[in-house]
Scaffold this active site. Structure first.
Site, mmCIF file in Angstrom:
data_model
loop_
_atom_site.group_PDB
_atom_site.id
_atom_site.type_symbol
_atom_site.label_atom_id
_atom_site.label_comp_id
_atom_site.label_asym_id
_atom_site.label_seq_id
_atom_site.Cartn_x
_atom_site.Cartn_y
_atom_site.Cartn_z
ATOM 1 N N CYS A 1 0.830 -1.210 0.000
ATOM 2 C CA CYS A 1 0.000 0.000 0.000
ATOM 3 C C CYS A 1 0.862 1.258 0.000
ATOM 4 C CB CYS A 1 -0.886 -0.027 1.236
ATOM 5 S SG CYS A 1 -1.928 1.411 1.394
ATOM 6 N N ASP B 1 -17.554 -14.636 24.213
ATOM 7 C CA ASP B 1 -16.876 -13.852 23.161
ATOM 8 C C ASP B 1 -16.891 -12.379 23.559
ATOM 9 O OD1 ASP B 1 -15.719 -12.921 20.844
ATOM 10 O OD2 ASP B 1 -17.376 -13.474 19.524
ATOM 11 N N TYR C 1 -22.247 -12.456 25.068
ATOM 12 C CA TYR C 1 -21.687 -11.381 24.236
ATOM 13 C C TYR C 1 -21.962 -11.752 22.774
ATOM 14 C CZ TYR C 1 -19.206 -10.834 28.650
ATOM 15 O OH TYR C 1 -18.907 -10.725 29.981
ATOM 16 N N GLU D 1 -26.591 -9.978 25.042
ATOM 17 C CA GLU D 1 -25.834 -8.915 24.373
ATOM 18 C C GLU D 1 -26.288 -7.557 24.909
ATOM 19 O OE1 GLU D 1 -23.431 -8.209 21.955
ATOM 20 O OE2 GLU D 1 -24.082 -6.127 22.183
ATOM 21 N N CYS E 1 0.044 6.139 7.211
ATOM 22 C CA CYS E 1 -1.304 5.859 7.696
ATOM 23 C C CYS E 1 -1.233 5.107 9.030
ATOM 24 C CB CYS E 1 -2.020 5.003 6.650
ATOM 25 S SG CYS E 1 -3.579 4.304 7.206
ATOM 26 N N CYS F 1 -2.528 0.098 9.106
ATOM 27 C CA CYS F 1 -1.726 -1.136 9.129
ATOM 28 C C CYS F 1 -0.380 -0.911 9.812
ATOM 29 C CB CYS F 1 -1.467 -1.623 7.712
ATOM 30 S SG CYS F 1 -2.957 -2.138 6.862
ATOM 31 N N CYS G 1 -10.636 -11.524 21.606
ATOM 32 C CA CYS G 1 -9.906 -10.620 20.711
ATOM 33 C C CYS G 1 -8.768 -9.947 21.467
ATOM 34 C CB CYS G 1 -10.854 -9.580 20.110
ATOM 35 S SG CYS G 1 -11.713 -8.618 21.347
ATOM 36 N N GLN H 1 -18.343 -9.077 12.758
ATOM 37 C CA GLN H 1 -16.913 -9.319 12.520
ATOM 38 C C GLN H 1 -16.480 -8.628 11.230
ATOM 39 O OE1 GLN H 1 -14.381 -10.521 14.032
ATOM 40 N NE2 GLN H 1 -15.231 -11.669 15.747
ATOM 41 N N CYS I 1 -6.160 2.609 -0.238
ATOM 42 C CA CYS I 1 -6.072 1.611 0.842
ATOM 43 C C CYS I 1 -6.243 0.194 0.284
ATOM 44 C CB CYS I 1 -7.150 1.891 1.882
ATOM 45 S SG CYS I 1 -7.241 0.647 3.173
HETATM 46 N N1 SAH Z 1 -20.147 -12.974 19.221
HETATM 47 C C1 SAH Z 1 -20.441 -11.830 18.406
HETATM 48 C C2 SAH Z 1 -19.966 -10.495 18.986
HETATM 49 C C3 SAH Z 1 -18.630 -10.452 19.685
HETATM 50 S S1 SAH Z 1 -17.996 -8.836 20.050
HETATM 51 C C4 SAH Z 1 -19.922 -12.024 17.011
HETATM 52 O O1 SAH Z 1 -19.058 -12.858 16.773
HETATM 53 O O2 SAH Z 1 -20.361 -11.303 16.118
HETATM 54 C C5 SAH Z 1 -18.443 -8.554 21.692
HETATM 55 C C6 SAH Z 1 -19.883 -8.147 21.897
HETATM 56 O O3 SAH Z 1 -20.057 -7.952 23.303
HETATM 57 C C7 SAH Z 1 -20.289 -6.839 21.233
HETATM 58 O O4 SAH Z 1 -21.446 -7.077 20.456
HETATM 59 C C8 SAH Z 1 -20.604 -5.904 22.410
HETATM 60 O O5 SAH Z 1 -21.694 -5.035 22.145
HETATM 61 C C9 SAH Z 1 -20.973 -6.875 23.504
HETATM 62 N N2 SAH Z 1 -20.781 -6.428 24.903
HETATM 63 C C10 SAH Z 1 -19.839 -5.616 25.396
HETATM 64 N N3 SAH Z 1 -19.938 -5.515 26.745
HETATM 65 C C11 SAH Z 1 -20.984 -6.276 27.103
HETATM 66 C C12 SAH Z 1 -21.599 -6.589 28.365
HETATM 67 N N4 SAH Z 1 -21.133 -6.080 29.489
HETATM 68 N N5 SAH Z 1 -22.657 -7.424 28.369
HETATM 69 C C13 SAH Z 1 -23.133 -7.948 27.199
HETATM 70 N N6 SAH Z 1 -22.589 -7.698 25.996
HETATM 71 C C14 SAH Z 1 -21.539 -6.881 25.940
#
Ligand code: SAH
Length: 455
Positions: free
Chosen positions: A75, A385, A319, A340, A81, A84, A412, A290, A164
């Site tokens: 790039c 997650d 989550y 969520e 930038c 990356c 993550c 994602q 980009c």
């Molecule tokens: N599993 C999903 C999202 C993962 S990202 C996927 O793969 O698409 C993490 C998620 O947690 C986000 O959507 C965020 O809004 C949520 N989140 C963050 N803090 C939270 C909490 N305290 N309780 C519930 N959800 C939460």
């Protein structure tokens, strides 16, 4: 090693390894040295930014000698930038460093990985992103209007990234047309400190498997410019994908983040639809999804595989965002319960389940730490997650109390992951296996998936 220069403001060191998130490590007079944006094998010159008892932090001034494996970045914006950070490394080297960094975090915390299954790369190293948030600004004070990314190591400069390479041509076309259109309109970009201006952000999302494209212009209400004129320009572009949605979001908040105070539909419908592993997902303008579509399919396949047999089991998807993971395992499971925080995402999750003909999914809006205690079902499998901050200690306490046979933790941020894993292990869980999945090529980030079972 290292050479003293002047009043020790600048020193030269050779980088030995990296630590998550890809910070170069060296030593100088028995002190550990940290230098961002450097890689093993490079000899660099850096200025001392922080001096502490046991370590020094340098700001990179110059790479004096490249590492033998370095390549030319693809790039033209690379290096200037702020997006990356490692396009100058072969992709194999990027994956090797990511794996080593994650493993080291486990070792340093004395947490086992169980069977370590290595790093799975992203299918695409370039043009993989399905969402970008670009900012209006200028490269230097008084310069022409720019739209793109913050510049590396600068708090104000914005670089127009119409070349980009981590997004595809449709994104590049939108950036170029947008900045060209607004350049001669004499509309000020928003200045965070002064709280003045009109043009703030441009959010572009593209569902990679269906081709649906969403363009979302974010401005303040400080000007009554007719944004329909802008929509006409976007409508007249020719895309590889299909332009599905043009939105205008009003945001007068003082925060630099995109806060949707009012959303106006200028064209099409206010969401896009993506296909993942045979299921359909509605993505609303602001829900989490994602950012690497093919990467997500691969990540979710790993999660499905780590869950083993979900036949007739009760699965908690904590989550859950728009309910992707839960719905992918729902066809075999007895029931899926997703929690969520963002209500809009939960609404989308419910609609998505209907869309996909799944009647055994329940999605609940709320903070996991608060909501989970009211759930009556008893899970056989819990999927975690969480965001970068990890699972809140209170939430983790409830997770443990549910006494599920299996936990699959998708993270993550491997730093908070190892902290949470420690607690799970102390409470009777055994770590069976770990796999790292790269979702964000050319950056230091990645996902880590861990399977645990109750002993
Ligand atoms: N599993 C999903 C999202 C993962 S990202 C996927 O793969 O698409 C993490 C998620 O947690 C986000 O959507 C965020 O809004 C949520 N989140 C963050 N803090 C939270 C909490 N305290 N309780 C519930 N959800 C939460």
């Amino acid at each position: 090693m290292g050479k003293r220069r002047g009043r020790m403001q600048e020193i030269e060191v050779k980088i030995e390894k990296t630590e998550f998130p890809s910070v170069g490590i060296s030593s100088y007079n028995d002190r550990k040295v940290y230098v961002k944006n450097t890689f093993p094998g490079q000899t660099i010159k850096g200025r001392v930014k922080k001096r502490r008892e046991g370590y020094l932090e340098l700001k990179l001034q110059e790479v004096l000698e490249k590492a033998p494996y370095e390549i030319e970045a693809k790039c033209p914006h690379f290096g200037v930038c702020g997006g990356c950070s490692s396009q100058n490394l072969t992709y194999d080297k990027q994956l090797e460093l990511l794996g080593e960094e994650v493993k080291t975090l486990f070792e340093d915390a004395s947490v086992t990985t169980g069977t370590y299954e290595g790093v799975t790369g992203s299918v695409d190293q370039f043009e993989y992103r399905n969402k970008m948030e670009f900012t209006f600004g200028d490269e230097f004070k008084g310069g022409e209007l720019c739209l793109g990314m913050h510049m590396k190591n600068q708090s104000f400069g914005i670089l127009t990234v119409d070349n980009c390479k981590i997004v595809d041509e449709d994104f590049r076309k939108v950036i170029k047309a947008t900045v060209d259109f607004f350049k001669d309109k004499d509309l000020p970009y928003y200045r965070v400190m002064k709280r003045e201006g009109f043009l703030r952000h441009l959010v572009v999302r593209k569902a990679k498997n269906t081709g649906e494209l969403l363009v979302n212009l974010v401005t303040t209400t400080q000007n009554d410019f007719d944004v329909n004129l802008y929509a006409e320009v976007i409508k007249n572009l020719e895309f590889d994908g299909t332009l599905t949605s043009i939105l205008h979001t009003e945001n007068d908040s003082l925060s630099d983040a995109v806060i949707p105070e009012k959303v106006n539909l200028l064209f099409g419908r206010d969401y896009i639809v993506e296909n993942l592993l045979g299921l359909k997902f509605k993505i609303s303008p602001f829900s989490f999804f994602q950012t690497n579509t093919k990467g997500a399919e691969s990540l979710y396949s790993i999660v499905r595989d780590y869950m083993g047999d979900s036949e007739n089991k009760v699965v908690f998807d904590l989550y859950c965002g728009t309910g992707t993971i839960g719905q992918i395992v729902a066809p075999k499971a007895k029931k899926v319960v997703g929690i969520e925080l963002i209500e809009e995402a939960v609404e989308a999750a419910k609609e998505n389940a209907k869309f996909n003909g799944l009647s055994n999914c329940e999605f609940i809006a709320g903070d996991v730490a608060e909501t989970i205690k009211h759930v009556k079902d008893k899970p056989d499998i819990i999927i975690l997650d969480p965001p970068r901050s990890g699972v809140h200690p209170k939430a983790l306490e409830y997770v443990i109390k549910f006494d599920a046979k299996e936990i699959v933790y998708v993270s993550c941020n491997p730093k908070t992951l190892v902290t949470d894993l420690k607690v799970l292990v102390e409470n009777g869980y055994e770590i069976i296996k770990t796999r790292v999945k790269d979702m964000f090529p050319n950056t230091p980030h990645g996902e880590t998936v861990v399977k645990l079972i109750k002993k």
